[in-house]
Design a protein around this motif. Structure first.
Motif, PDB file in Angstrom:
ATOM      1  N   UNK A 112      32.153  30.712  20.736  1.00 16.02           N
ATOM      2  CA  UNK A 112      32.615  29.368  21.076  1.00 16.02           C
ATOM      3  C   UNK A 112      32.568  28.479  19.834  1.00 16.02           C
ATOM      4  N   UNK A 113      31.511  28.632  19.045  1.00 21.48           N
ATOM      5  CA  UNK A 113      31.452  27.886  17.784  1.00 21.48           C
ATOM      6  C   UNK A 113      32.632  28.243  16.896  1.00 21.48           C
ATOM      7  N   UNK A 114      32.929  29.537  16.867  1.00 21.74           N
ATOM      8  CA  UNK A 114      34.010  30.032  16.013  1.00 21.74           C
ATOM      9  C   UNK A 114      35.351  29.402  16.392  1.00 21.74           C
ATOM     10  N   UNK A 115      35.631  29.282  17.701  1.00 22.89           N
ATOM     11  CA  UNK A 115      36.909  28.714  18.125  1.00 22.89           C
ATOM     12  C   UNK A 115      36.828  27.195  18.277  1.00 22.89           C
ATOM     13  N   UNK A 116      35.707  26.625  17.824  1.00 21.89           N
ATOM     14  CA  UNK A 116      35.602  25.168  17.783  1.00 21.89           C
ATOM     15  C   UNK A 116      35.346  24.513  19.123  1.00 21.89           C
ATOM     16  N   UNK A 117      34.583  25.177  19.993  1.00 21.32           N
ATOM     17  CA  UNK A 117      34.232  24.566  21.271  1.00 21.32           C
ATOM     18  C   UNK A 117      32.712  24.582  21.435  1.00 21.32           C
ATOM     19  N   UNK A 118      32.188  23.519  22.022  1.00 28.34           N
ATOM     20  CA  UNK A 118      30.754  23.392  22.227  1.00 28.34           C
ATOM     21  C   UNK A 118      30.304  24.368  23.321  1.00 28.34           C
ATOM     22  N   UNK A 167      40.394  26.410  35.060  1.00 30.77           N
ATOM     23  CA  UNK A 167      41.356  25.370  35.450  1.00 30.77           C
ATOM     24  C   UNK A 167      40.905  23.977  35.023  1.00 30.77           C
ATOM     25  N   UNK A 168      39.636  23.842  34.645  1.00 26.62           N
ATOM     26  CA  UNK A 168      39.158  22.528  34.205  1.00 26.62           C
ATOM     27  C   UNK A 168      39.469  22.264  32.731  1.00 26.62           C
ATOM     28  N   UNK A 227      42.593  24.595  25.086  1.00 25.27           N
ATOM     29  CA  UNK A 227      41.222  25.095  25.227  1.00 25.27           C
ATOM     30  C   UNK A 227      41.228  26.467  25.894  1.00 25.27           C
ATOM     31  N   UNK A 228      42.073  26.617  26.922  1.00 22.89           N
ATOM     32  CA  UNK A 228      42.152  27.911  27.609  1.00 22.89           C
ATOM     33  C   UNK A 228      42.546  29.013  26.631  1.00 22.89           C
ATOM     34  N   UNK A 229      43.518  28.691  25.770  1.00 28.37           N
ATOM     35  CA  UNK A 229      43.983  29.714  24.845  1.00 28.37           C
ATOM     36  C   UNK A 229      42.901  30.060  23.822  1.00 28.37           C
ATOM     37  N   UNK A 242      54.153  21.756  20.945  1.00 27.29           N
ATOM     38  CA  UNK A 242      54.264  21.953  19.488  1.00 27.29           C
ATOM     39  C   UNK A 242      53.075  21.425  18.689  1.00 27.29           C
ATOM     40  N   UNK A 243      52.536  20.277  19.077  1.00 27.16           N
ATOM     41  CA  UNK A 243      51.448  19.689  18.282  1.00 27.16           C
ATOM     42  C   UNK A 243      50.188  20.539  18.380  1.00 27.16           C
ATOM     43  N   UNK A 244      49.809  20.866  19.623  1.00 22.83           N
ATOM     44  CA  UNK A 244      48.632  21.700  19.842  1.00 22.83           C
ATOM     45  C   UNK A 244      48.846  23.067  19.194  1.00 22.83           C
ATOM     46  N   UNK A 245      50.059  23.571  19.305  1.00 26.93           N
ATOM     47  CA  UNK A 245      50.352  24.897  18.775  1.00 26.93           C
ATOM     48  C   UNK A 245      50.108  24.946  17.261  1.00 26.93           C
ATOM     49  N   UNK A 246      50.653  23.956  16.547  1.00 26.78           N
ATOM     50  CA  UNK A 246      50.460  23.911  15.099  1.00 26.78           C
ATOM     51  C   UNK A 246      48.974  23.872  14.755  1.00 26.78           C
TER      52      UNK A 246
END
Lengths: 322, 215
Positions: free
Chosen positions: A119-125, A135-136, A141-143, A169-173
């Motif tokens: 989770x740290x690696x993908x930048x999530x707490x 679904x929350x 974040x899901x990806x 597009x923004x999130x994708x970049x």
């Protein structure tokens, strides 16, 4: 390392989805499978973990023939990410991420450590998301969780089927960038399916372009843009291929090819460092009234100046069709 | 109207006994029906051609009037001396419960998002693991809805089973009709209704409790 050796897939009714494809993906690099829909890129990807059986030919992963392994064991050693993330809605984020370690029978402490690390690696707490449900979370974040899950058992090889295709597009970049940083750290051998040439250029160390199940060209992005092997590849990469290739070169590349001009002016409005891509450099020149950019080194000391003409010459030299 | 409550308060213990009897009949029948129906429903998802025919047969069973089914079973079960009573009623309820349970299981498992199934396969789950960890949990609400339908249906049909001596709240209705005792009939009907509402509500609670948060 992944090797495809004359891989062929024929579906019922003699439909050839993949036709004698041979290519090698070196250890620790990203190969993008690119092509229009129905070109066989996804089929080829799914043959690696045997979700699609191979009709003819061989695929070897790190020297082992995939056919020689039990398919369940094989899949647990290969990370798998799909477009619609495929997270299990009935499981928490932690359960989702640690599903493969769980199947492999890791102990709880090890699973938890792995979850925290990923989770740290993908930048999530980790603690914020541990007990939440897919679904929350937002699509991005899901990806990310999907990517963390694929890396859970630290597989040397990952398959990614249009992983960022459903994101805006923004999130994708943003995620593409993050993913490249993660890849620098983990150095997996990755197969990445995409239908987007810009994504392929950004993500791929090498790009394989397919048409009707056949491999058209397999090359580094710079090569592909500079020297498309045939009309199909040329059309696919687009008439603006030279502009696309701008993002692949840095100011340092330009200076290697061209002797730097000594600095004449005393003050510059525009400054770039050696790692700036030519795309950014050009954008700066287009936006401003200035004719020259000042190139500075790491210590902010001036090296030389660069003009639009310099970039143009460099591109013409490098993207001439063979 | 008051006479009904008077009747009920006078015969309280009998009504409770009959309710328990009714509940046991329906409960055991639906339990067995789940053990048969859910695996059949799951299996049918792997065989679409067979699924059509099986669901057709279940629908046909549903159309047989219960009283006729009881009548049909009397001669057959008389061979083992069980022509009337608990056994034919039990068998009938198991049969009637099959359609909602099999159909809902089949539909629920078939409707699990293909992307989720693909992911489960792709990360290396065995067929059994996929079923237990992913498909059944996600199909659970719809399967449960089928079970609830089966339970309510069986409580209603179970009342008619009193005519073949299976006991239960139908006894009050049956005897009330023969004795033209209106209070007795109404008391039986109220008992059946309350039992249905109670069963459906408790199962609804269980369904909510075990449904994945996302659904």
């Amino acid at each position: 390392m992944i090797e495809f050796d004359n891989v062929t897939k024929i579906y019922k009714g003699n439909i050839k989805a993949v036709d004698q494809v041979s290519l090698t993906v070196p250890q620790g690099s990203v190969a993008v499978f690119l092509g229009p829909s129905g070109c066989g890129k996804t089929t080829l990807l799914r043959m690696v973990n045997r979700l699609v059986p191979i009709t003819d030919g061989n695929i070897t992963v790190n020297g082992m023939d995939t056919k020689s392994l039990n398919e369940i064991e094989l899949r647990r050693k290969i990370g798998y990410v799909i477009q619609s993330n495929g997270l299990f809605p009935n499981m928490t984020i932690e359960q989702n991420v640690t599903i493969v370690p769980n199947l492999l029978g890791w102990d709880r402490v090890k699973q938890r450590d792995r979850f925290n690390y990923l989770m740290d690696l993908v930048g999530m707490e980790p603690d914020q998301f541990r007990n939440r449900y897919p679904h929350e979370l937002s699509g991005g974040q899901q990806q990310r969780v999907g990517i963390a899950r694929a890396m859970a058992a630290d597989p040397p090889v990952m398959l990614m089927d249009e992983p960022f295709g459903a994101l805006d597009p923004i999130i994708r970049t943003h995620i593409q960038k993050e993913f490249l940083q993660i890849q620098q750290e983990v150095q997996k051998t990755i197969l990445f399916v995409s239908h987007d040439i810009d994504e392929a250029i950004k993500m791929g160390d090498r790009i394989a372009i397919f048409k009707d199940g056949s491999l058209m060209q397999y090359d580094a992005p710079t090569e592909l843009l500079a020297q498309p092997k045939n009309q199909f590849v040329q059309d696919f990469v687009g008439t603006d291929r030279s502009i696309k290739s701008l993002s692949l070169y840095t100011v340092a590349d330009l200076l290697e090819y061209k002797k730097p001009k000594p600095v004449k002016k005393s003050s510059f409005n525009l400054k770039v460092d050696l790692d700036t891509s030519l795309r950014e450099a050009m954008a700066m020149l287009f936006n401003e009234t200035e004719q020259e950019l000042l190139v500075v080194d790491k210590n902010n000391q001036p090296i030389c100046e660069v003009t639009i003409t310099d970039v143009q010459q460099y591109l013409q030299e490098n993207t001439q069709t063979a | 109207m008051w006479s009904v409550f008077e009747y009920m308060s006078h015969n309280w213990s009998q009504i409770v006994d009959l309710t328990i009897e009714h509940f046991q009949l329906v409960g055991s029948a639906v339990a067995i029906a789940i053990l048969i129906g859910v695996p059949i429903g799951i299996y049918l998802t792997t065989n679409k051609a067979l699924a059509e025919s099986v669901l057709q047969i279940c629908s046909i069973i549903m159309t047989i009037p219960s009283i006729a089914l009881f009548g049909l079973m009397i001669p057959i079960l008389s061979i083992i001396n069980q022509g009337i009573g608990f056994v034919p009623a039990f068998i009938a309820l198991v049969l009637y419960s099959q359609l909602p349970i099999i159909r809902n299981t089949y539909v629920a498992i078939s409707d699990v998002d293909p992307a989720i199934r693909d992911a489960a396969k792709g990360i290396g789950m065995t067929t059994w693991q996929r079923l237990m960890k992913v498909e059944i949990p996600n199909a659970f609400p719809v399967i449960m809805a089928g079970v609830r339908t089966a339970v309510v249906l069986s409580i209603g049909i179970g009342a008619i089973a009193a005519f073949i001596g299976a006991g239960g709240l139908g006894v009050l209705i049956d005897q009330g009709i023969s004795r033209t005792n209106r209070d007795m009939v109404i008391a039986g009907a109220i008992g059946v209704s309350i039992l249905s509402i109670f069963a459906d509500t408790s199962l609804g609670f269980i369904q909510k409790r075990f449904t994945p948060k996302s659904a």
